[in-house]
Design a protein around this motif. Structure first.
Motif, mmCIF file in Angstrom:
data_model
loop_
_atom_site.group_PDB
_atom_site.id
_atom_site.type_symbol
_atom_site.label_atom_id
_atom_site.label_comp_id
_atom_site.label_asym_id
_atom_site.label_seq_id
_atom_site.Cartn_x
_atom_site.Cartn_y
_atom_site.Cartn_z
ATOM 1 N N ALA A 143 0.831 -1.205 0.000
ATOM 2 C CA ALA A 143 0.000 0.000 0.000
ATOM 3 C C ALA A 143 0.867 1.257 0.000
ATOM 4 C CB ALA A 143 -0.933 -0.009 1.211
ATOM 5 N N GLU A 144 1.885 1.293 0.881
ATOM 6 C CA GLU A 144 2.744 2.470 0.939
ATOM 7 C C GLU A 144 3.646 2.568 -0.289
ATOM 8 O OE1 GLU A 144 5.478 4.904 4.166
ATOM 9 O OE2 GLU A 144 4.754 2.879 4.627
ATOM 10 N N LEU A 145 4.124 1.427 -0.763
ATOM 11 C CA LEU A 145 4.958 1.430 -1.965
ATOM 12 C C LEU A 145 4.174 1.996 -3.142
ATOM 13 C CD1 LEU A 145 7.504 0.678 -3.541
ATOM 14 C CD2 LEU A 145 6.640 -1.668 -3.698
ATOM 15 N N HIS A 146 2.929 1.553 -3.291
ATOM 16 C CA HIS A 146 2.115 2.056 -4.391
ATOM 17 C C HIS A 146 1.894 3.564 -4.255
ATOM 18 C CE1 HIS A 146 -1.750 2.843 -6.548
ATOM 19 N NE2 HIS A 146 -1.121 2.154 -7.472
ATOM 20 N N ALA A 147 1.695 4.031 -3.036
ATOM 21 C CA ALA A 147 1.503 5.469 -2.810
ATOM 22 C C ALA A 147 2.758 6.246 -3.229
ATOM 23 C CB ALA A 147 1.166 5.728 -1.348
ATOM 24 N N TRP A 148 3.926 5.733 -2.920
ATOM 25 C CA TRP A 148 5.166 6.387 -3.341
ATOM 26 C C TRP A 148 5.229 6.468 -4.864
ATOM 27 C CZ3 TRP A 148 10.429 6.615 -0.682
ATOM 28 C CH2 TRP A 148 10.295 6.835 0.686
ATOM 29 N N LEU A 149 4.924 5.354 -5.528
ATOM 30 C CA LEU A 149 5.003 5.331 -6.991
ATOM 31 C C LEU A 149 4.000 6.289 -7.612
ATOM 32 C CD1 LEU A 149 5.474 1.503 -7.670
ATOM 33 C CD2 LEU A 149 7.211 3.298 -7.698
ATOM 34 N N LYS A 150 2.797 6.323 -7.088
ATOM 35 C CA LYS A 150 1.783 7.248 -7.602
ATOM 36 C C LYS A 150 2.206 8.693 -7.358
ATOM 37 C CE LYS A 150 -1.813 6.628 -9.112
ATOM 38 N NZ LYS A 150 -2.247 6.574 -10.534
ATOM 39 N N GLY A 151 2.996 8.903 -6.336
ATOM 40 C CA GLY A 151 3.481 10.237 -6.035
ATOM 41 C C GLY A 151 4.693 10.659 -6.848
#
Length: 601
Positions: free
Chosen positions: A539-547
């Motif tokens: 979840a956090e990894l995906h948030a970083w990538l989307k950011g």
């Protein structure tokens, strides 16, 4: 539209596609190279003012130039392509050179004279910088190409079942789309120059004739990038002094891993985080003794090969590959020994068995199991030339000055009742402080930190794959980058194999590393690898990538890189509410943009 404002000049509007292409094209260039690009652009503008836009359009027609595109994972395809460009310029031909991911795919339909130089990686995959172009050409959106004249040079390793398959597929597909070969497909093995040199000669001659027919007769004055201040290169390595050679695993560790520091003082060599260091190896004298003993040959015997005469021991120690199995040598041994089993394993239907043989054995093992009479001259001719080994650089020059650091896993193990060694790692481990090592810099343009220091980065580097990320963290600390840094590291045991543990702990304390996730596979009943940590932190990894974060992977291409790639697709699909195909496409787009980069071997 995006307005680019330059002081003392009017605002110029570029559409998003052109701006993105320009940004990718200059990202990672040195200051000198950026000045050269600026000078080149100014010269083009001045020429346009002199001769007018209509004439510029005529001069720029694709029919009147040779386009050379390369796809390279380790630098060999790039080197060959650059040599072809140099020779084309010397012959007075208008030519442009593009990395595959910088080639504007929409221009393919208008291309008239195209040369592709491309390697095949692993089990039949294109290099990372050519994935987009390969998928475009082999996909449904590729245009018909009835006016295209093309030539393809494939690079590979015949030890692998899918030897040069990417080059073959592109050559066949361009013909299928209506293109016409102006030079036959070239397939270069590890001994690249044996094929590349005559292929380049033939291709250049044919290109010269084609462009002459297209109306190109005037000689052009080529523009050249600012040369390096160093005269040292792959062909002329620098003798670097060893400053430190330190074991960085516990005494009871199953593996010997070294941190090695080398001096570049006086070399003129420059590097950036993400580059590799080339090391010219020497085979261990004890292994040479094993060969001479197994084959009952005299090391002092002089052997002449390709115009050079050396003692057989010198050939085996300094000039020939004797630690790595390859298909040509296995074929030569099968013929010399008359062994049907070796002949069978070379057949295509037994490729899995052959791959297992390569992974398990060194040449000395086969020589002992399949005895044969080898005249010294035949042996030297059957062996490949010794090639340099590339190691990911583990330091930033901003932090260490005129030094370069490496993280090296030493290859030394017992099997079949005898010791086995690696060539370069053995040399590195055995060279004490003040000793000399022949080295050169191998740039890796695809593995660069983002130019925007505010970008977050995610680094995935199990084992010695952590090396470039030590360089990345040093660079970001020294340059004052404000983006966050997240490292995933894995190895066998926490207590004995936590490479650079103290440095990572200090980086967490001083804020130059923001997150550290660990996976030690042998410390519990169930093995845990970095790809599992990726899913757990999805979840956090995906948030970083989307950011907007950039993600980097370094290490083994056979298993780790594939498993990590699959885990990233799972993370994107699960936390981005996408199908697996959509997640795969999104990750491919990150690769194309340069936000997903891999240094795999």
């Amino acid at each position: 539209m995006n307005s680019v404002v330059v002081p003392n000049l009017p605002a110029v509007s570029l559409d998003a596609e052109k701006l993105a292409l320009l940004t990718r094209g200059v990202e990672g260039l040195t200051t000198a190279q950026l000045y050269w690009v600026a000078a080149w652009a100014a010269a083009q503008a001045a020429q346009a003012q002199r001769i007018g836009p209509a004439a510029v359009a005529v001069a720029g027609r694709t029919a009147e130039r040779l386009t050379i595109v390369y796809g390279s994972q380790t630098g060999n395809a790039k080197r060959i392509a650059e040599e072809l460009v140099r020779r084309s310029e010397a012959a007075g031909l208008p030519v442009r050179l593009l990395r595959a991911d910088a080639y504007p795919q929409r221009e393919l339909a208008q291309e008239r004279h195209l040369v592709l130089v491309i390697s095949t990686q692993g089990d039949g995959e294109p290099p990372d910088d050519a994935r987009g172009l390969f998928e475009f050409i082999t996909g449904k959106r590729a245009p018909k190409l009835p006016a295209l004249q093309f030539a393809v040079l494939g690079l590979g390793d015949s030890s692998y079942p899918q030897f040069c398959v990417i080059g073959r597929q592109l050559d066949a597909r361009l013909a299928e789309l209506g293109g016409t070969r102006f030079a036959a497909l070239g397939e270069a093995d590890v001994e690249i120059e044996a094929v590349a040199a005559p292929w380049t000669e033939q291709t250049l001659e044919q290109a010269r004739e084609l462009l002459k027919q297209a109306g190109v007769s005037a000689r052009v004055t080529p523009l050249h990038a600012v040369p390096s201040r160093s005269s040292h290169s792959r062909e002329q390595p620098f003798a670097a002094t060893v400053l430190a050679n330190q074991r960085i695993v516990a005494r009871d560790s199953e593996r010997d891993v070294r941190h090695i520091e080398l001096s570049l003082e006086g070399s003129g060599l420059r590097y950036e985080p993400g580059d590799a260091l080339g090391v010219w190896p020497r085979n261990p004298p004890a292994l040479v003794d094993q060969w001479l003993d197994a084959l009952r040959l005299d090391g002092a015997q002089e052997v002449t090969h390709q115009g050079r005469t050396l003692a057989l021991r010198r050939w085996l120690e300094r000039e020939r590959e004797i630690t790595r199995l390859n298909r040509p040598f296995v074929a030569a041994l099968a013929a010399a020994s008359g062994d049907d089993g070796l002949t069978r394993v070379l057949q295509k239907e037994h490729s899995a068995e052959f791959t297992a043989l390569l992974a398990a054995d060194q040449p000395i093992d086969l020589l002992r199991r399949h005895p044969a009479t080898w005249p010294a001259e035949v042996l030297v001719a059957a062996l490949r030339p010794l090639a340099p080994r590339l190691y990911s650089i583990a330091s930033s020059p901003k932090a260490v000055g005129e030094e370069v650091h490496l993280t090296v896993a030493v290859v030394e193990y017992e099997t079949y009742g005898s010791t086995h060694w690696g060539a370069a790692s053995g040399l590195l481990a055995a060279t004490d402080e003040d000793g000399k090592l022949p080295i050169f810099i191998e740039p890796n343009e695809r593995f660069r930190l983002p130019a925007d220091g505010a970008r977050d980065i995610v680094m995935i580097g199990p084992g010695t794959g952590v090396a470039p990320f030590r360089a990345f963290v040093q660079e970001r600390r020294e340059s004052g980058a404000t983006g966050r840094n997240w490292l995933f590291f894995g190895n066998r045991h926490f207590a004995s194999d936590f490479l650079y543990q103290v440095e990572w702990q200090q980086a967490l304390k001083d804020g130059s590393l923001h997150r550290l996730d660990l996976a030690f596979s042998r410390d519990a009943a169930h093995k845990t690898y970095v790809q599992q940590r990726l899913r757990e932190r999805g979840a956090e990894l995906h948030a970083w990538l989307k950011g907007g974060a950039h993600i980097y992977v370094c290490g083994d291409s056979t298993h780790m890189a594939r498993d990590v790639h699959a885990a990233l697709i799972d993370v994107i699909a699960t936390h981005g509410d996408q199908s697996p195909d959509e997640a795969k496409a999104w990750l491919a787009e990150l690769l194309q943009q340069g936000r997903y980069a891999r240094d795999v071997y």
